[in-house]
Design a protein around this motif. Structure first.
Motif, PDB file in Angstrom:
ATOM      1  N   UNK A   1     -12.559  34.868  91.494  1.00 57.43           N
ATOM      2  CA  UNK A   1     -13.752  34.987  90.663  1.00 57.43           C
ATOM      3  C   UNK A   1     -13.419  35.835  89.442  1.00 57.43           C
ATOM      4  N   UNK A   2     -14.034  35.501  88.315  1.00 56.26           N
ATOM      5  CA  UNK A   2     -13.870  36.263  87.089  1.00 56.26           C
ATOM      6  C   UNK A   2     -15.123  37.099  86.843  1.00 56.26           C
ATOM      7  N   UNK A   3     -14.921  38.343  86.441  1.00 57.02           N
ATOM      8  CA  UNK A   3     -16.023  39.269  86.230  1.00 57.02           C
ATOM      9  C   UNK A   3     -15.985  39.741  84.773  1.00 57.02           C
ATOM     10  N   UNK A   4     -16.867  39.221  83.945  1.00 57.97           N
ATOM     11  CA  UNK A   4     -16.903  39.602  82.541  1.00 57.97           C
ATOM     12  C   UNK A   4     -17.182  41.096  82.418  1.00 57.97           C
ATOM     13  N   UNK A   5     -16.432  41.746  81.541  1.00 59.23           N
ATOM     14  CA  UNK A   5     -16.622  43.181  81.325  1.00 59.23           C
ATOM     15  C   UNK A   5     -15.662  44.055  82.085  1.00 59.23           C
ATOM     16  N   UNK A   6     -14.945  43.494  83.059  1.00 57.64           N
ATOM     17  CA  UNK A   6     -13.963  44.267  83.802  1.00 57.64           C
ATOM     18  C   UNK A   6     -14.555  44.933  85.036  1.00 57.64           C
ATOM     19  N   UNK A   7     -13.678  45.310  85.960  1.00 57.62           N
ATOM     20  CA  UNK A   7     -14.081  45.827  87.272  1.00 57.62           C
ATOM     21  C   UNK A   7     -13.667  47.287  87.399  1.00 57.62           C
TER      22      UNK A   7
ATOM     23  N   UNK B   1     -18.827  47.190  90.725  1.00 59.56           N
ATOM     24  CA  UNK B   1     -19.133  48.085  89.610  1.00 59.56           C
ATOM     25  C   UNK B   1     -18.457  47.537  88.366  1.00 59.56           C
ATOM     26  N   UNK B   2     -19.280  47.184  87.394  1.00 61.58           N
ATOM     27  CA  UNK B   2     -18.792  46.543  86.190  1.00 61.58           C
ATOM     28  C   UNK B   2     -18.616  47.574  85.079  1.00 61.58           C
ATOM     29  N   UNK B   3     -17.551  47.470  84.314  1.00 64.44           N
ATOM     30  CA  UNK B   3     -17.263  48.448  83.267  1.00 64.44           C
ATOM     31  C   UNK B   3     -18.249  48.374  82.097  1.00 64.44           C
ATOM     32  N   UNK B   4     -19.042  47.322  82.049  1.00 64.42           N
ATOM     33  CA  UNK B   4     -20.029  47.204  80.968  1.00 64.42           C
ATOM     34  C   UNK B   4     -21.373  47.801  81.351  1.00 64.42           C
TER      35      UNK B   4
END
Length: 493
Positions: free
Chosen positions: A140-146, A165-168
């Motif tokens: 899976x791809x997580x926009x914004x980074x993990x 927890x998303x970096x954005x």
């Protein structure tokens, strides 16, 4: 442990701590020494590895009932050190080629732990087949980074889900189907500038549903100071925000336990440059701040976790302080929301890079595994937890910058000077060794001694061992060599 985690079990890995991974190609378990203080004692077992700076995760991976350790080398791969059940480990088995972060959790209800590995913005799911073989089944791809992942059953269907927890500034939750596949179930917006830790999962309002407690690592604007915030779940993928609680500084660690024995889930948060904060739960999703005693890790912590290190059923705190990070400390819980002054263990010798906590010998007490910045070693500290509260079992230690020097050497004597050793009670005596043989014991108040009766034009080596009143011996001091002068003409034979 006699603590309450609610009805949920969760596992997390925080990627904000620098990646400290190692692939071990050969491990040799070597008993090193035992050391202790106050009412806890540890036996250290060193595991020699071929790399340094290892990230560690504890998990029971293969269904044998023994706690294992997963280790990896940054950007190379992940290996498994199988636990033998008595504190030693087998030679690592290679698991997966290439990941910066990982999490172990049973994902398909077969009794074997699987792997959730992630790097940058990509999550990969690997299911364990047999004989430590892992096969990728989804990604899976997580926009914004993990920034980190927590695995737990968020909707009560019995399957492990993911809270990312998303970096954005978001927490993204993914529904698990019990076969290693997931889909997007929703997300929470924490606000611009937030840099969240992976959430701590528990039933904080005691309604039977999973809630998410989130700590922020960065505040963005002045209106967005670091805080912890609870998002209460309804069991059907909806999480409602509660008013946040301001933290004294950015939150670098967050753990939940019942610290005061009232049956409600509490939390403790770690901060750089200041003591941790204790948040006592009221059982309705609200908390009251309860400052820890000023002696509890007052200068801040770089790592913070919980365990039961003395086997009394009460939650204790584990911490690695800021600065040189050459020691870890344990603050024993009293079971009423207070803690004893930390016991500082000072002979890890090298800078601690990462840690894991698990019960590696099956005695019901928490043990500690450490990796180091400049050592090809993983040290496992086995907590004996024997409750010897009134017995001094801490050995003296030499300061890192201690010295042993010689002055005034003659043809038949030399004067030695040394830096005093440290001890939790006090140094009672120093044993002086010449060429490996004990030649003199002097009082602990002494920091020099003149050796006499030497042979002219001869070489000798000296070192010291410090001893306390309980008979605990330090390791050897530095060694100094002395060469006597030629005998003056006309001296008496």
């Amino acid at each position: 442990m006699g603590t309450k985690r609610g009805i949920f079990s969760s596992k997390r890995i925080v990627s904000a701590i620098p990646s400290l991974l190692v692939l071990s190609l050969a491990v040799l378990s070597v008993p090193a020494h035992a050391f202790a203080a106050a009412n806890i004692s540890f036996e250290r077992i060193d595991n020699e590895i071929n790399e340094q700076g290892s990230r560690l995760v504890s998990a029971e991976m293969n269904g044998d009932g023994n706690e294992d350790i997963i280790v990896a080398e940054y950007g190379t791969g992940i290996s498994l050190m199988k636990g033998n059940g008595e504190g030693t480990f087998q030679i690592p088995v290679f698991l997966y080629d290439g990941s910066e972060q990982w999490l172990a959790e049973e994902l398909n209800d077969d009794g074997l732990a699987d792997l959730i590995v992630y790097s940058g913005s990509t999550i990969q799911i690997l299911l364990q087949q047999q004989d430590d073989i892992f096969l990728p089944v989804s990604s899976y791809e997580m926009a914004g980074g993990i920034n980190g992942i927590t695995s737990s059953d968020l909707n009560g269907d019995g399957h492990a889900d993911l809270a990312v927890a998303n970096r954005s500034g978001r927490i993204v939750y993914m529904r698990g189907y019990g076969d290693g596949t997931f889909d997007l179930a929703g997300q929470t917006e924490l606000g611009s500038g937030r840099f969240p830790l992976p959430p701590t999962i528990g039933d904080f309002n005691e309604d039977g549903n999973a809630d998410m407690l989130v700590g922020s690592q960065a505040g963005g604007t002045s209106e967005e100071n670091p805080h912890i915030a609870l998002w209460t779940g309804d069991g059907d993928w909806s999480f409602a925000p509660s008013p946040p609680y301001s933290a004294r500084s950015e939150v670098t660690a967050l753990a939940a336990e019942d610290f005061n024995g009232d049956g409600h889930l509490d939390a403790v948060s770690g901060h750089p440059g200041s003591a941790p904060e204790l948040w006592l739960g009221n059982g309705d999703g609200t908390f009251q701040s309860s400052p820890l005693d000023g002696s509890i890790f007052e200068s801040g912590v770089s790592m913070l976790d919980t365990g039961d290190f003395n086997g009394d059923g009460v939650t204790d705190l584990f911490a690695v302080g800021e600065g040189s990070r050459r020691s870890f400390s344990v603050a024993y819980g009293n079971g009423d929301g207070t803690f004893q002054a930390p016991v500082h263990e000072e002979d890890t010798d090298e800078e601690i890079r990462y840690y894991a906590i698990g019960d590696y010998n099956g005695d019901g007490k928490s043990d500690v595994a450490l990796s180091y910045a400049d050592q090809f070693t993983i040290s496992v500290y086995m907590a004996r937890g024997d409750g010897r509260a009134n017995e001094d079992i801490a050995r003296p230690v030499w300061p890192d910058d201690h010295d042993l020097t010689v002055t005034g050497a003659t043809y038949d004597s030399a004067e030695l000077h040394w830096t005093p050793a440290r001890d939790n009670v006090g140094v009672e005596a120093y044993e002086l060794y010449q060429d490996g043989h004990l030649i003199r014991t002097v009082t602990g108040a002494t920091a020099s001694y003149r050796v006499t009766g030497l042979v002219p034009e001869s070489s000798y080596s000296y070192h010291l061992v410090a001893v306390d009143a309980a008979g605990n011996h330090s390791g050897n001091s530095r060694t100094v060599r002395v060469t006597t002068l030629a005998e003056p003409a006309g001296s008496e034979p």
